[in-house]
Design a protein around this motif. Sequence first.
Motif, short mmCIF file in Angstrom:
data_model
loop_
_atom_site.label_atom_id
_atom_site.label_comp_id
_atom_site.label_asym_id
_atom_site.label_seq_id
_atom_site.Cartn_x
_atom_site.Cartn_y
_atom_site.Cartn_z
N MET A 40 -9.02 -8.89 -22.20
CA MET A 40 -8.64 -7.99 -21.13
C MET A 40 -7.49 -8.61 -20.34
SD MET A 40 -10.05 -5.33 -19.09
CE MET A 40 -9.72 -4.76 -17.46
N THR A 41 -6.43 -7.86 -20.18
CA THR A 41 -5.27 -8.33 -19.43
C THR A 41 -4.90 -7.29 -18.38
OG1 THR A 41 -4.42 -9.58 -21.31
CG2 THR A 41 -2.84 -9.01 -19.60
N ASN A 42 -4.64 -7.75 -17.17
CA ASN A 42 -4.12 -6.90 -16.09
C ASN A 42 -2.76 -7.42 -15.69
OD1 ASN A 42 -7.35 -6.87 -15.29
ND2 ASN A 42 -6.33 -4.90 -15.18
N GLN A 43 -1.79 -6.51 -15.64
CA GLN A 43 -0.45 -6.86 -15.20
C GLN A 43 -0.19 -6.15 -13.88
OE1 GLN A 43 2.73 -7.06 -17.97
NE2 GLN A 43 1.35 -7.12 -19.73
N ILE A 44 0.01 -6.95 -12.84
CA ILE A 44 0.15 -6.43 -11.48
C ILE A 44 1.56 -6.72 -10.98
CG2 ILE A 44 -0.79 -6.52 -9.14
CD1 ILE A 44 -3.27 -7.96 -10.53
N LEU A 45 2.16 -5.73 -10.38
CA LEU A 45 3.46 -5.92 -9.75
C LEU A 45 3.35 -5.50 -8.29
CD1 LEU A 45 6.42 -6.74 -10.25
CD2 LEU A 45 6.91 -4.34 -10.66
N LEU A 46 3.62 -6.44 -7.39
CA LEU A 46 3.63 -6.17 -5.95
C LEU A 46 5.09 -6.16 -5.52
CD1 LEU A 46 1.31 -8.65 -6.55
CD2 LEU A 46 0.63 -7.80 -4.35
N SER A 47 5.47 -5.20 -4.70
CA SER A 47 6.89 -5.09 -4.34
C SER A 47 7.07 -4.55 -2.93
CB SER A 47 7.59 -4.18 -5.34
OG SER A 47 6.97 -2.92 -5.39
N GLY A 48 8.17 -4.99 -2.32
CA GLY A 48 8.50 -4.56 -0.98
C GLY A 48 9.70 -5.31 -0.46
N PHE A 49 9.82 -5.38 0.86
CA PHE A 49 10.89 -6.15 1.51
C PHE A 49 10.41 -7.58 1.71
CE2 PHE A 49 12.04 -1.93 3.61
CZ PHE A 49 13.18 -1.75 2.85
N GLY A 50 11.34 -8.52 1.75
CA GLY A 50 11.01 -9.88 2.14
C GLY A 50 10.44 -9.85 3.55
N GLY A 51 9.43 -10.65 3.79
CA GLY A 51 8.80 -10.67 5.11
C GLY A 51 7.55 -9.81 5.20
N GLN A 52 7.28 -9.00 4.15
CA GLN A 52 6.07 -8.17 4.15
C GLN A 52 4.86 -8.89 3.56
OE1 GLN A 52 7.71 -4.51 2.19
NE2 GLN A 52 6.79 -3.48 3.95
N GLY A 53 5.03 -10.13 3.14
CA GLY A 53 3.90 -10.88 2.61
C GLY A 53 3.60 -10.59 1.15
N ILE A 54 4.60 -10.13 0.41
CA ILE A 54 4.40 -9.80 -1.00
C ILE A 54 4.00 -11.04 -1.80
CG2 ILE A 54 5.56 -8.95 -3.09
CD1 ILE A 54 5.07 -6.79 -0.87
N LEU A 55 4.71 -12.14 -1.60
CA LEU A 55 4.42 -13.36 -2.36
C LEU A 55 3.06 -13.93 -1.98
CD1 LEU A 55 7.92 -15.10 -2.38
CD2 LEU A 55 7.01 -13.31 -3.87
N PHE A 56 2.72 -13.88 -0.70
CA PHE A 56 1.41 -14.35 -0.23
C PHE A 56 0.30 -13.53 -0.89
CE2 PHE A 56 -2.24 -14.21 2.60
CZ PHE A 56 -2.43 -15.54 2.92
N ALA A 57 0.46 -12.21 -0.92
CA ALA A 57 -0.56 -11.34 -1.52
C ALA A 57 -0.71 -11.64 -3.01
CB ALA A 57 -0.19 -9.87 -1.30
N GLY A 58 0.40 -11.86 -3.69
CA GLY A 58 0.34 -12.20 -5.11
C GLY A 58 -0.35 -13.53 -5.33
N LYS A 59 -0.05 -14.49 -4.49
CA LYS A 59 -0.67 -15.80 -4.61
C LYS A 59 -2.17 -15.72 -4.33
CE LYS A 59 1.90 -19.24 -3.31
NZ LYS A 59 2.58 -20.30 -2.52
N PHE A 60 -2.55 -14.88 -3.39
CA PHE A 60 -3.97 -14.65 -3.10
C PHE A 60 -4.69 -14.16 -4.36
CE2 PHE A 60 -7.17 -11.42 -2.02
CZ PHE A 60 -8.11 -12.23 -1.40
N LEU A 61 -4.09 -13.17 -5.04
CA LEU A 61 -4.69 -12.66 -6.28
C LEU A 61 -4.76 -13.76 -7.34
CD1 LEU A 61 -2.98 -9.16 -6.53
CD2 LEU A 61 -5.36 -9.65 -5.89
N ALA A 62 -3.70 -14.56 -7.44
CA ALA A 62 -3.68 -15.64 -8.43
C ALA A 62 -4.80 -16.65 -8.16
CB ALA A 62 -2.32 -16.32 -8.42
N TYR A 63 -5.04 -16.98 -6.90
CA TYR A 63 -6.12 -17.91 -6.58
C TYR A 63 -7.47 -17.34 -7.00
CZ TYR A 63 -3.69 -21.68 -4.21
OH TYR A 63 -2.92 -22.78 -3.94
N ASP A 64 -7.66 -16.03 -6.84
CA ASP A 64 -8.90 -15.43 -7.30
C ASP A 64 -9.04 -15.61 -8.82
OD1 ASP A 64 -11.34 -13.69 -7.19
OD2 ASP A 64 -10.05 -12.49 -8.51
N GLY A 65 -7.96 -15.38 -9.54
CA GLY A 65 -8.00 -15.58 -10.99
C GLY A 65 -8.39 -17.00 -11.36
N LEU A 66 -7.88 -17.97 -10.62
CA LEU A 66 -8.24 -19.36 -10.88
C LEU A 66 -9.71 -19.62 -10.59
CD1 LEU A 66 -5.09 -21.15 -9.39
CD2 LEU A 66 -5.65 -20.82 -11.81
N ILE A 67 -10.20 -19.05 -9.48
CA ILE A 67 -11.62 -19.19 -9.15
C ILE A 67 -12.49 -18.63 -10.26
CG2 ILE A 67 -13.44 -18.32 -7.58
CD1 ILE A 67 -11.33 -18.55 -5.31
#
Length: 176
Positions: free
Chosen positions: A1-28
């Motif tokens: 099973m593979t999920n491909q997620i794309l988060l997008s917006g303006f810089g400063g909206q926390g896009i990278l933080f939100a993606g990293k949050f999801l990545a940490y869940d995957g690691l857990i």
Amino acid sequence: MTNQILLSGFGGQGILFAGKFLAYDGLIEEREVSWLPSYGPEMRGGTCNCSVIFSDKKIGSPIVSNPDILIAMNLPSLDKFESAAVPGAKIFVDSSLIDRKVGRDDVEAYYIPATRIASDENLSGLANMIMIGHMIKKTGIMTFENVERAMKKLVPAKKQNLIELNIKAVELGYNY
């Protein structure tokens, strides 16, 4: 099973933080994980997106060209990535900032006024996590029980006071 997620917006909206949050869940969860940020030279206010892949097998490329989950936090992002989503994809739209509907009928679209909710709840800057909470609820991609664990791994020690605010934002989106 593979999920491909794309988060997008303006810089400063926390896009990278939100993606990293999801990545940490995957690691857990001990899944194969890829996190790839992409942003223009403008930084805050410029375009920004983040590719996150969860898989139960090795990931060949970290680039998400055809997401099965798309989070669009601004109109340019929806305009750019809507057509790239695979048929059957789930598209999450911040309806506070995007005044149009998804134009495809082969995807599931969810509209959440995340920026307005963040403002109303005095959680300025956390619309990203409200969107993540709603996405978690509608996709089941991670359990709500892992939210706190992932957040504690992600937020640095000097900003521990932000953990509860981020969890509250995720919960608001989850229960929207």
